[in-house]
Design a protein around this motif. Structure first.
Motif, short mmCIF file in Angstrom:
data_model
loop_
_atom_site.label_atom_id
_atom_site.label_comp_id
_atom_site.label_asym_id
_atom_site.label_seq_id
_atom_site.Cartn_x
_atom_site.Cartn_y
_atom_site.Cartn_z
N SER A 205 8.21 -5.56 3.20
CA SER A 205 7.37 -4.77 2.29
C SER A 205 6.54 -3.75 3.09
O SER A 205 5.81 -4.12 4.02
N HIS B 286 4.03 -2.35 1.98
CA HIS B 286 2.61 -2.61 1.71
C HIS B 286 2.03 -3.55 2.77
O HIS B 286 0.85 -3.46 3.11
N CYS C 241 13.42 -2.16 -0.19
CA CYS C 241 12.02 -2.04 0.23
C CYS C 241 11.50 -0.60 0.04
O CYS C 241 10.31 -0.41 -0.20
N ASP D 162 11.00 -0.17 -3.85
CA ASP D 162 9.83 -0.96 -4.27
C ASP D 162 8.53 -0.25 -3.93
O ASP D 162 7.60 -0.22 -4.74
N TYR D 163 8.47 0.33 -2.74
CA TYR D 163 7.23 0.99 -2.33
C TYR D 163 7.00 2.26 -3.17
O TYR D 163 5.90 2.47 -3.68
N SER E 144 5.80 1.67 -6.65
CA SER E 144 4.50 0.99 -6.79
C SER E 144 3.38 1.99 -7.11
O SER E 144 2.25 1.57 -7.40
#
Ligand SMILES: O=C(O)CCC(=O)C(=O)O
Ligand SMILES: [Fe+2]
Length: 225
Positions: A14, A16, A84, A87-88, A91
């Motif tokens: 991730s 994050h 990944c 997903d980032y 977000s």
């Protein structure tokens, strides 16, 4: 984190939690050959001939930049389709559109890129019309990507990518600390979240005619104002 691509699990990573990802041996020799052949056909422009880069990066030698060819652009995107990254990007709230932009770069002896954080202030300022409120917010760079395609790189040749951590001191000033010093290893790829300070060390005359051949660019998001 830094790992070999075949040992990397993109479902567990991730951005994050870890804002810098270095994957070694991401490209095979054959894939690098294909990109180098496309780069040999490209129409290169010098840093000093491009107004935005000339203003943003003075005294950085005269590296070359070219548009990525559509075929190689698709190959790059297919290989970068890692969960990944999506997903980032997803977000961030209120996304109107997703954008990306990648270019070829060629750095020879004497070329470097001074410290910057990829927020592209110079470019944003050039686009702005004085006294006029922009219709929508410009796309924001979220993940920076750099990948290296030359076949050989010797540690004496310089050209390292330095990635910094920025720490706020008590007096409010920002102090940069080196978090990664990355040799431009053939076939490696680097991803990091933006903004993040980084620079490219000057390529040493010891590199002779060897050039640091890379692709760099960003995954971006545009937002409702
Ligand atoms: O070539 C590299 O290693 C980094 C390039 C970079 O930071 C940029 O083009 O903004
Ligand atoms: Fe950059």
């Amino acid at each position: 984190m830094k790992t070999r691509f075949k040992e990397f699990n993109p479902k567990k990573f991730s951005f994050h939690k870890d804002p810098v990802l270095v994957l070694e041996d991401f490209w095979s020799k054959e894939e690098r050959d294909t990109f180098l052949a496309a780069m040999a056909q490209a129409e290169w422009k010098k840093r000093s001939e491009i107004q935005a880069t000339d203003l943003a990066f003075p005294n950085c030698g005269d590296w070359l930049k070219a548009q990525i060819a559509p075929t190689e652009g698709s190959v790059l995107l297919n290989r970068m389709a890692l969960p990944c990254i999506a997903d980032y990007i997803e977000s961030f709230p209120r996304i109107k559109q997703r954008h990306m932009g990648f270019s070829y770069y060629s750095y020879g002896a004497g070329d470097c890129l001074s410290t910057h954080d990829d927020t592209d202030e110079q470019y944003a300022r050039m686009d702005a019309v004085p006294g006029q409120t922009p219709q929508s917010l410009p796309p924001q760079r979220r993940i920076a990507v750099v990948s290296y395609f030359h076949h050989e790189w010797n540690p004496d040749w310089g050209g390292e990518l330095i990635v910094y951590d920025s720490r706020k001191k008590k007096d409010g000033q920002v102090r940069l600390e080196v978090s990664y010093c990355l040799e431009p290893k053939p076939g490696s790829i680097v991803f990091f979240t933006v903004p993040r300070f980084h620079r490219v060390c000057r390529v040493d005359p010891l590199a002779n005619e060897h050039r640091r051949m890379s692709i760099a660019g960003w995954f971006m998001t545009e937002h409702y104002s």
